[in-house]
Design a protein around this motif. Sequence first.
Motif, PDB file in Angstrom:
ATOM      1  N   LYS A  73     -66.156  47.170  85.386  1.00 13.81           N
ATOM      2  CA  LYS A  73     -66.404  46.216  84.307  1.00 13.81           C
ATOM      3  C   LYS A  73     -67.510  45.229  84.673  1.00 13.81           C
ATOM      4  O   LYS A  73     -68.195  44.709  83.799  1.00 13.81           O
ATOM      5  CB  LYS A  73     -65.124  45.469  83.950  1.00 13.81           C
ATOM      6  N   LEU A  74     -67.669  44.962  85.965  1.00 11.41           N
ATOM      7  CA  LEU A  74     -68.735  44.074  86.428  1.00 11.41           C
ATOM      8  C   LEU A  74     -70.083  44.785  86.526  1.00 11.41           C
ATOM      9  O   LEU A  74     -71.086  44.178  86.875  1.00 11.41           O
ATOM     10  CB  LEU A  74     -68.376  43.491  87.801  1.00 11.41           C
ATOM     11  N   GLY A  75     -70.087  46.097  86.243  1.00 12.25           N
ATOM     12  CA  GLY A  75     -71.326  46.858  86.298  1.00 12.25           C
ATOM     13  C   GLY A  75     -71.659  47.402  87.674  1.00 12.25           C
ATOM     14  O   GLY A  75     -72.745  47.916  87.888  1.00 12.25           O
ATOM     15  N   GLU A  76     -70.727  47.282  88.606  1.00 10.34           N
ATOM     16  CA  GLU A  76     -70.935  47.799  89.962  1.00 10.34           C
ATOM     17  C   GLU A  76     -70.260  49.169  90.070  1.00 10.34           C
ATOM     18  O   GLU A  76     -69.253  49.352  90.748  1.00 10.34           O
ATOM     19  CB  GLU A  76     -70.395  46.805  90.987  1.00 10.34           C
ATOM     20  N   THR A  77     -70.863  50.117  89.408  1.00 14.38           N
ATOM     21  CA  THR A  77     -70.258  51.430  89.227  1.00 14.38           C
ATOM     22  C   THR A  77     -70.078  52.190  90.527  1.00 14.38           C
ATOM     23  O   THR A  77     -69.035  52.830  90.738  1.00 14.38           O
ATOM     24  CB  THR A  77     -71.090  52.246  88.218  1.00 14.38           C
ATOM     25  N   LEU A  78     -71.048  52.147  91.412  1.00 16.59           N
ATOM     26  CA  LEU A  78     -70.904  52.870  92.684  1.00 16.59           C
ATOM     27  C   LEU A  78     -69.758  52.305  93.516  1.00 16.59           C
ATOM     28  O   LEU A  78     -68.982  53.065  94.114  1.00 16.59           O
ATOM     29  CB  LEU A  78     -72.209  52.827  93.479  1.00 16.59           C
ATOM     30  N   LYS A  79     -69.626  50.999  93.522  1.00 23.20           N
ATOM     31  CA  LYS A  79     -68.527  50.362  94.252  1.00 23.20           C
ATOM     32  C   LYS A  79     -67.191  50.733  93.586  1.00 23.20           C
ATOM     33  O   LYS A  79     -66.194  50.969  94.257  1.00 23.20           O
ATOM     34  CB  LYS A  79     -68.712  48.857  94.303  1.00 23.20           C
ATOM     35  N   ALA A  80     -67.191  50.787  92.267  1.00 24.81           N
ATOM     36  CA  ALA A  80     -65.983  51.183  91.532  1.00 24.81           C
ATOM     37  C   ALA A  80     -65.538  52.577  91.951  1.00 24.81           C
ATOM     38  O   ALA A  80     -64.345  52.807  92.212  1.00 24.81           O
ATOM     39  CB  ALA A  80     -66.250  51.145  90.029  1.00 24.81           C
TER      40      ALA A  80
ATOM     41  N   GLU B  42     -66.070  54.097  94.736  1.00 27.07           N
ATOM     42  CA  GLU B  42     -65.507  54.050  96.094  1.00 27.07           C
ATOM     43  C   GLU B  42     -64.027  53.672  96.054  1.00 27.07           C
ATOM     44  O   GLU B  42     -63.203  54.275  96.748  1.00 27.07           O
ATOM     45  CB  GLU B  42     -66.267  53.029  96.951  1.00 27.07           C
ATOM     46  N   PHE B  43     -63.675  52.684  95.244  1.00 23.51           N
ATOM     47  CA  PHE B  43     -62.275  52.266  95.146  1.00 23.51           C
ATOM     48  C   PHE B  43     -61.422  53.329  94.457  1.00 23.51           C
ATOM     49  O   PHE B  43     -60.277  53.577  94.851  1.00 23.51           O
ATOM     50  CB  PHE B  43     -62.160  50.920  94.433  1.00 23.51           C
ATOM     51  N   HIS B  44     -61.974  53.988  93.442  1.00 22.38           N
ATOM     52  CA  HIS B  44     -61.224  55.066  92.769  1.00 22.38           C
ATOM     53  C   HIS B  44     -60.979  56.229  93.735  1.00 22.38           C
ATOM     54  O   HIS B  44     -59.915  56.854  93.712  1.00 22.38           O
ATOM     55  CB  HIS B  44     -61.951  55.537  91.516  1.00 22.38           C
ATOM     56  N   GLU B  45     -61.953  56.517  94.581  1.00 27.82           N
ATOM     57  CA  GLU B  45     -61.774  57.585  95.578  1.00 27.82           C
ATOM     58  C   GLU B  45     -60.663  57.229  96.568  1.00 27.82           C
ATOM     59  O   GLU B  45     -59.865  58.094  96.947  1.00 27.82           O
ATOM     60  CB  GLU B  45     -63.089  57.850  96.316  1.00 27.82           C
ATOM     61  N   GLN B  46     -60.611  55.963  96.971  1.00 23.12           N
ATOM     62  CA  GLN B  46     -59.542  55.533  97.880  1.00 23.12           C
ATOM     63  C   GLN B  46     -58.182  55.632  97.195  1.00 23.12           C
ATOM     64  O   GLN B  46     -57.199  56.076  97.803  1.00 23.12           O
ATOM     65  CB  GLN B  46     -59.790  54.101  98.348  1.00 23.12           C
ATOM     66  N   HIS B  47     -58.127  55.214  95.925  1.00 26.23           N
ATOM     67  CA  HIS B  47     -56.880  55.318  95.167  1.00 26.23           C
ATOM     68  C   HIS B  47     -56.450  56.785  95.065  1.00 26.23           C
ATOM     69  O   HIS B  47     -55.284  57.112  95.267  1.00 26.23           O
ATOM     70  CB  HIS B  47     -57.078  54.709  93.771  1.00 26.23           C
ATOM     71  N   LEU B  48     -57.402  57.646  94.752  1.00 27.37           N
ATOM     72  CA  LEU B  48     -57.113  59.079  94.628  1.00 27.37           C
ATOM     73  C   LEU B  48     -56.550  59.638  95.922  1.00 27.37           C
ATOM     74  O   LEU B  48     -55.560  60.380  95.913  1.00 27.37           O
ATOM     75  CB  LEU B  48     -58.390  59.830  94.224  1.00 27.37           C
ATOM     76  N   ALA B  49     -57.144  59.287  97.043  1.00 29.73           N
ATOM     77  CA  ALA B  49     -56.674  59.796  98.338  1.00 29.73           C
ATOM     78  C   ALA B  49     -55.230  59.368  98.602  1.00 29.73           C
ATOM     79  O   ALA B  49     -54.402  60.182  99.036  1.00 29.73           O
ATOM     80  CB  ALA B  49     -57.587  59.311  99.458  1.00 29.73           C
ATOM     81  N   ILE B  50     -54.924  58.116  98.328  1.00 27.79           N
ATOM     82  CA  ILE B  50     -53.564  57.631  98.562  1.00 27.79           C
ATOM     83  C   ILE B  50     -52.591  58.293  97.594  1.00 27.79           C
ATOM     84  O   ILE B  50     -51.499  58.726  97.989  1.00 27.79           O
ATOM     85  CB  ILE B  50     -53.505  56.092  98.456  1.00 27.79           C
ATOM     86  N   ALA B  51     -52.973  58.393  96.329  1.00 24.73           N
ATOM     87  CA  ALA B  51     -52.093  59.017  95.334  1.00 24.73           C
ATOM     88  C   ALA B  51     -51.752  60.449  95.743  1.00 24.73           C
ATOM     89  O   ALA B  51     -50.592  60.865  95.655  1.00 24.73           O
ATOM     90  CB  ALA B  51     -52.755  58.986  93.951  1.00 24.73           C
ATOM     91  N   ARG B  52     -52.740  61.181  96.199  1.00 26.33           N
ATOM     92  CA  ARG B  52     -52.483  62.564  96.635  1.00 26.33           C
ATOM     93  C   ARG B  52     -51.610  62.590  97.878  1.00 26.33           C
ATOM     94  O   ARG B  52     -50.724  63.430  97.997  1.00 26.33           O
ATOM     95  CB  ARG B  52     -53.805  63.287  96.877  1.00 26.33           C
ATOM     96  N   GLU B  53     -51.863  61.666  98.789  1.00 29.42           N
ATOM     97  CA  GLU B  53     -51.092  61.595 100.036  1.00 29.42           C
ATOM     98  C   GLU B  53     -49.604  61.362  99.766  1.00 29.42           C
ATOM     99  O   GLU B  53     -48.746  61.961 100.417  1.00 29.42           O
ATOM    100  CB  GLU B  53     -51.642  60.463 100.899  1.00 29.42           C
ATOM    101  N   ILE B  54     -49.296  60.496  98.810  1.00 27.80           N
ATOM    102  CA  ILE B  54     -47.895  60.144  98.560  1.00 27.80           C
ATOM    103  C   ILE B  54     -47.281  60.919  97.389  1.00 27.80           C
ATOM    104  O   ILE B  54     -46.113  60.708  97.052  1.00 27.80           O
ATOM    105  CB  ILE B  54     -47.721  58.628  98.333  1.00 27.80           C
ATOM    106  N   GLY B  55     -48.056  61.808  96.774  1.00 28.35           N
ATOM    107  CA  GLY B  55     -47.528  62.617  95.673  1.00 28.35           C
ATOM    108  C   GLY B  55     -47.363  61.853  94.371  1.00 28.35           C
ATOM    109  O   GLY B  55     -46.513  62.187  93.554  1.00 28.35           O
ATOM    110  N   ASP B  56     -48.194  60.840  94.165  1.00 23.58           N
ATOM    111  CA  ASP B  56     -48.153  60.039  92.946  1.00 23.58           C
ATOM    112  C   ASP B  56     -49.051  60.697  91.903  1.00 23.58           C
ATOM    113  O   ASP B  56     -50.247  60.429  91.823  1.00 23.58           O
ATOM    114  CB  ASP B  56     -48.617  58.608  93.255  1.00 23.58           C
ATOM    115  N   ARG B  57     -48.460  61.556  91.089  1.00 21.64           N
ATOM    116  CA  ARG B  57     -49.242  62.322  90.119  1.00 21.64           C
ATOM    117  C   ARG B  57     -49.897  61.422  89.066  1.00 21.64           C
ATOM    118  O   ARG B  57     -51.041  61.612  88.697  1.00 21.64           O
ATOM    119  CB  ARG B  57     -48.365  63.381  89.451  1.00 21.64           C
ATOM    120  N   ARG B  58     -49.156  60.440  88.572  1.00 21.21           N
ATOM    121  CA  ARG B  58     -49.726  59.538  87.569  1.00 21.21           C
ATOM    122  C   ARG B  58     -50.910  58.765  88.173  1.00 21.21           C
ATOM    123  O   ARG B  58     -51.959  58.645  87.552  1.00 21.21           O
ATOM    124  CB  ARG B  58     -48.669  58.577  87.051  1.00 21.21           C
TER     125      ARG B  58
END
Length: 103
Positions: free
Chosen positions: A23-30, A32-48
């Motif tokens: 939302k702040l227009g820092e798309t590349l940084k965004a 990076e955070f989505h990739e970290q979230h994705l990695a954790i979600a997959r690690e813990i089996g959080d499908r949603r």
Amino acid sequence: AREIGDRHGEGTALGNLGVAYDKLGETLKAIEFHEQHLAIAREIGDRRGEGNALFNMALALDKLGDRESAIANAEAALAIFEAIEDPNRTMVREQLAEWRSEG
């Protein structure tokens, strides 16, 4: 959340940071955070969480002009949302239809 070992909370917080940076227009940084979230979600089996991370990444990738990767991520999110019967599946289907009609 990280300090107390709450992986689900950590993933959610990272995803929220990704949305905020987008939302702040820092798309590349965004992304990076989505990739970290994705990695954790997959690690813990959080499908949603996995679906949310993939779709938020799709939106960010589209902002960067990478429609092909955006569609691939959105399709992966849709498959998850359909499998778990998440209400977000409708929103993802609509976004995919819009992107495909523009291309």
